[in-house]
Every structure is written in C-alpha cells, then in structure tokens.
Design a protein around this motif. Structure first.
Motif, short mmCIF file in Angstrom:
data_model
loop_
_atom_site.label_atom_id
_atom_site.label_comp_id
_atom_site.label_asym_id
_atom_site.label_seq_id
_atom_site.Cartn_x
_atom_site.Cartn_y
_atom_site.Cartn_z
N LEU A 1 42.59 39.43 42.11
CA LEU A 1 42.54 39.48 43.56
C LEU A 1 43.89 39.06 44.15
O LEU A 1 44.41 39.70 45.07
CB LEU A 1 41.44 38.56 44.08
CG LEU A 1 41.25 38.54 45.60
CD1 LEU A 1 40.76 39.89 46.10
CD2 LEU A 1 40.27 37.44 46.01
N GLN A 2 44.48 38.00 43.61
CA GLN A 2 45.77 37.54 44.10
C GLN A 2 46.87 38.57 43.89
O GLN A 2 47.75 38.75 44.74
CB GLN A 2 46.15 36.23 43.40
CG GLN A 2 45.28 35.04 43.77
CD GLN A 2 45.59 33.81 42.93
OE1 GLN A 2 46.33 33.88 41.95
NE2 GLN A 2 45.01 32.68 43.31
N TRP A 3 46.80 39.26 42.77
CA TRP A 3 47.83 40.25 42.44
C TRP A 3 47.65 41.56 43.20
O TRP A 3 48.58 42.34 43.30
CB TRP A 3 47.83 40.52 40.94
CG TRP A 3 48.48 39.43 40.14
CD1 TRP A 3 48.60 38.12 40.48
CD2 TRP A 3 49.08 39.57 38.84
NE1 TRP A 3 49.24 37.43 39.48
CE2 TRP A 3 49.54 38.29 38.47
CE3 TRP A 3 49.25 40.63 37.96
CZ2 TRP A 3 50.19 38.05 37.25
CZ3 TRP A 3 49.89 40.41 36.76
CH2 TRP A 3 50.36 39.13 36.40
N GLY A 4 46.44 41.83 43.67
CA GLY A 4 46.20 43.04 44.43
C GLY A 4 45.50 44.14 43.68
O GLY A 4 45.44 45.28 44.14
N ILE A 5 44.94 43.83 42.50
CA ILE A 5 44.18 44.83 41.75
C ILE A 5 42.73 44.85 42.23
O ILE A 5 42.16 45.91 42.51
CB ILE A 5 44.24 44.57 40.24
CG1 ILE A 5 45.69 44.61 39.76
CG2 ILE A 5 43.40 45.60 39.48
CD1 ILE A 5 45.86 44.29 38.29
N ALA A 6 42.11 43.68 42.31
CA ALA A 6 40.73 43.59 42.82
C ALA A 6 40.76 43.53 44.34
O ALA A 6 41.66 42.92 44.94
CB ALA A 6 40.05 42.34 42.26
N ASN A 7 39.79 44.19 44.97
CA ASN A 7 39.65 44.15 46.42
C ASN A 7 38.59 43.18 46.90
O ASN A 7 38.66 42.67 48.01
CB ASN A 7 39.32 45.54 46.95
CG ASN A 7 40.37 46.56 46.62
OD1 ASN A 7 40.26 47.26 45.61
ND2 ASN A 7 41.42 46.64 47.41
N ARG A 8 37.59 42.93 46.05
CA ARG A 8 36.52 41.99 46.36
C ARG A 8 36.15 41.25 45.07
O ARG A 8 36.12 41.85 44.00
CB ARG A 8 35.25 42.70 46.87
CG ARG A 8 35.44 43.70 47.99
CD ARG A 8 35.51 43.02 49.35
NE ARG A 8 35.39 44.00 50.42
CZ ARG A 8 36.38 44.79 50.86
NH1 ARG A 8 37.56 44.73 50.28
NH2 ARG A 8 36.17 45.64 51.88
N ILE A 9 35.85 39.95 45.18
CA ILE A 9 35.25 39.21 44.07
C ILE A 9 33.81 38.90 44.47
O ILE A 9 33.55 38.40 45.57
CB ILE A 9 36.00 37.90 43.77
CG1 ILE A 9 37.43 38.19 43.31
CG2 ILE A 9 35.27 37.10 42.69
CD1 ILE A 9 38.23 36.93 43.00
N VAL A 10 32.87 39.20 43.56
CA VAL A 10 31.46 38.99 43.86
C VAL A 10 30.81 38.21 42.71
O VAL A 10 31.38 38.06 41.63
CB VAL A 10 30.73 40.34 44.06
CG1 VAL A 10 31.33 41.09 45.25
CG2 VAL A 10 30.80 41.20 42.81
N ALA A 11 29.62 37.72 42.95
CA ALA A 11 28.91 36.93 41.94
C ALA A 11 28.56 37.77 40.72
O ALA A 11 28.41 39.00 40.81
CB ALA A 11 27.63 36.35 42.56
N CYS A 12 28.43 37.10 39.60
CA CYS A 12 28.08 37.77 38.34
C CYS A 12 26.75 38.52 38.50
O CYS A 12 25.77 37.96 38.99
CB CYS A 12 27.99 36.74 37.22
SG CYS A 12 27.66 37.46 35.60
N GLY A 13 26.73 39.77 38.09
CA GLY A 13 25.52 40.57 38.15
C GLY A 13 25.34 41.36 39.43
O GLY A 13 24.34 42.08 39.58
N THR A 14 26.29 41.26 40.38
CA THR A 14 26.11 41.92 41.68
C THR A 14 27.13 43.01 41.98
O THR A 14 27.11 43.58 43.07
CB THR A 14 26.16 40.88 42.82
OG1 THR A 14 27.50 40.35 42.93
CG2 THR A 14 25.17 39.75 42.59
N ALA A 15 28.02 43.32 41.04
CA ALA A 15 29.10 44.26 41.33
C ALA A 15 28.59 45.63 41.77
O ALA A 15 29.10 46.21 42.74
CB ALA A 15 30.01 44.42 40.11
N LEU A 16 27.59 46.16 41.07
CA LEU A 16 27.09 47.49 41.41
C LEU A 16 26.49 47.51 42.81
O LEU A 16 26.81 48.40 43.63
CB LEU A 16 26.06 47.96 40.37
CG LEU A 16 25.41 49.32 40.64
CD1 LEU A 16 26.46 50.41 40.77
CD2 LEU A 16 24.41 49.66 39.54
N GLY A 17 25.63 46.56 43.10
CA GLY A 17 25.01 46.51 44.43
C GLY A 17 26.03 46.33 45.54
O GLY A 17 25.96 46.98 46.58
#
Length: 304
Positions: free
Chosen positions: A192-208
């Motif tokens: 996220l800091q580097w700019g690759i990820a746009n959102r960080i979410v809880a484990c098990g919730t990425a698809l939703g």
C-alpha cells in the motif's frame, strides 16, 4: 442500496449461482454488471499451467466482448490469488526449447491490456506470474495477510508477463529494481505504501470487497470512464506500452532454456519454498566436515 447490503447480496448470489463455464480450472460468474473470474487450482496454490492459461485468456476475452459487463474481478480460490506458472509443466516438457521459444507472449499468455476496468482480489500468495496477473488489473484489493513477490528470481526464470514494465511505471525505478533484483516479499502494508495495493482489507474479505468496489464503478457513465482510463494509461507509458512489453519478452528469450528448466526442477525439489532466498544451491562440504561427519561409519580420529 448501501455498501453492506451490496456486499451481502453479492455473496448470496455468488454462492447460489456459482458455475463453471469453460472447465473446472477457471470459474466465471456474472453478478449484474460485474464478471468474476476465479483461478480454481487450490491444491497448486492456483499456479497456472498451459491449459489454465488458455482458459483464463478466453475468460478475459469473453468479458471484453460482453457489452453488459462493465467491470471484472479476478480472484483465486482456496486461500491464494496465484503463485505463478506451474513449474511442473516446464520440468516435464519433452522439447522445452521448441515449446518455450514458440510462445508468442509470456509463460502465462496474458493479454497486453484488458479493455475494461479490472480489479484483483488478492489473498495469500500473489507471486511470480501471479504478481504479473495482479498488475494486469487496474486496482488491487489486498488482504492484510497477503504477500507479493517476484519469486522466480530464485530459480533463474525470467519475467515474461509485464512486471518489468508495469512495476517501474507504478512504483518508480528504484523500488521496481528492489523487487526485481532481490525477489523480496512485500507485505500488504508495504504494498500500500509503495503504491501497488489500492486497498487493504481483513483476511478472507478480498473477493467481497473487490466486488463492492467494482459495484461502485458500474454506476458511472462507462464511455467517459473508459476514455479517461485509456488516457491515463497512455500518459503513464507514452503510447509505447506494447513495444515495451515486446522488449521484455525479447530480452527474456536471452535466458537459456536449459537454465529455465533446471530452475523449475530446483523448485520442485523443495529449494526456496515459501519465498526463502537462502540455501538455494547445494552446499559444498569441506574435507574436515566429511571427516567429522557422524553419519560416517568410520569414527573421526582425534587431532589432539
């Protein structure tokens, strides 16, 4: 309808209507204006073999042709996004020189660009070609326990699916070289800091959460959204994106096929598992170690 309601409805419909349209390795589902595309090889950490690569490519092309689908979400089943190309395929090739040199694109056979907005739901490992797949998407929703990395660095497998081009444009030359040269792991916070990820979410919730984000994009006028999207890409790559990808693939062919096959076999032997970058070569045993090896039937003589 609020975001929580959209998320619940998406999950209910997803579970009720889950079906395979083109083989068990790739799962395709329509949720209103959203298409979900899932890699379904959980026993292989969702590594992609030649068959799966073709099915994935076909699924992406069908999404691009579907005028009723505005956004795609790409994900992996069983706890991982994608661990790259299946090294078993390389190690077992009867004629690797002919098979690998005949590839028009990279090992994963990704398109250069997806014509409509695409979101990666990243969980577990998104490494090697799996990171290339995540970078092919416009946005990345990443679980807090997920890991990124160009793990093929450990075994001499060249980058063939766009990471050398996309990472540099996305995070800058210095950080791109850090990932490419070292093969290091990147956790969600760093991503996220580097700019690759746009959102960080809880484990098990990425698809939703990725489906929820996709829903927010479908409400906008699509013609304008896609024009602005393309203008942004053209600005990033100076209208030479395809040429840059061709140069990456041209350079990758300078790595000998024998070296690639040997690297695949090293991985399959157990070296470098779970992103380890140490003990990647057989250790040289010194004479004095051989002499004092307790497994030797002859007991070592005292030097005193």
């Amino acid at each position: 309808m609020n975001k929580l309601r959209i998320l619940k409805v998406s999950f209910i419909r997803f579970k009720r209507n889950m079906h395979t349209t083109n083989g068990k390795e790739i799962l395709v589902e329509k949720l209103s204006r959203i298409t979900t595309i899932g890699i379904n090889r959980p026993d292989k950490r969702n590594s992609v073999d030649f068959k799966t690569a073709k099915l994935l490519k076909n699924a992406i092309e069908e999404f691009e042709k579907d005028s009723n689908s505005y956004v795609a979400v790409i994900y992996g089943t069983g706890g991982n996004f994608c661990s790259g190309f299946d090294f078993n395929e390389i190690a077992e090739l009867e004629n690797p020189s002919e098979s690998l040199s005949s590839l028009e694109r990279g090992l994963m056979d990704f398109p250069s660009h997806i014509k409509k907005p695409t979101i990666a739901a990243v969980n577990g490992y998104a490494v090697a070609g799996g990171l290339d797949l995540a970078l092919l998407c416009d946005l990345r929703v990443m679980e807090e326990t997920a890991v990124l990395g160009l793990y093929s660095r450990r075994f001499g497998i060249p980058i063939t699916d766009g990471a050398t081009v996309k990472l540099q444009a996305m995070i800058g030359l210095s950080r791109a070289l850090d990932m490419i040269l070292t093969g290091r792991s990147l956790n969600a916070e760093e991503a996220l800091q580097w700019g690759i990820a746009n959102r960080i979410v809880a484990c098990g919730t990425a698809l939703g959460q990725a489906i929820n984000l996709a829903s927010s994009l479908t409400k906008f006028p699509q013609e304008c959204l896609n024009v602005d999207r393309m203008s942004t890409y053209n600005s990033a790559y100076g209208n030479v994106f395809d040429e840059l990808l061709q140069e990456e693939r041209k350079n990758s062919k300078k790595v000998s096929v024998n070296s690639i096959v040997e690297g695949a076999k090293k991985f399959l032997s157990g070296l470098g598992r779970h992103g380890k970058t140490y003990n990647l070569t057989e250790r040289t045993v010194c004479d004095w170690e051989k002499e004092f090896n307790t497994n030797n039937s002859n007991k070592p003589k005292s030097k005193l």
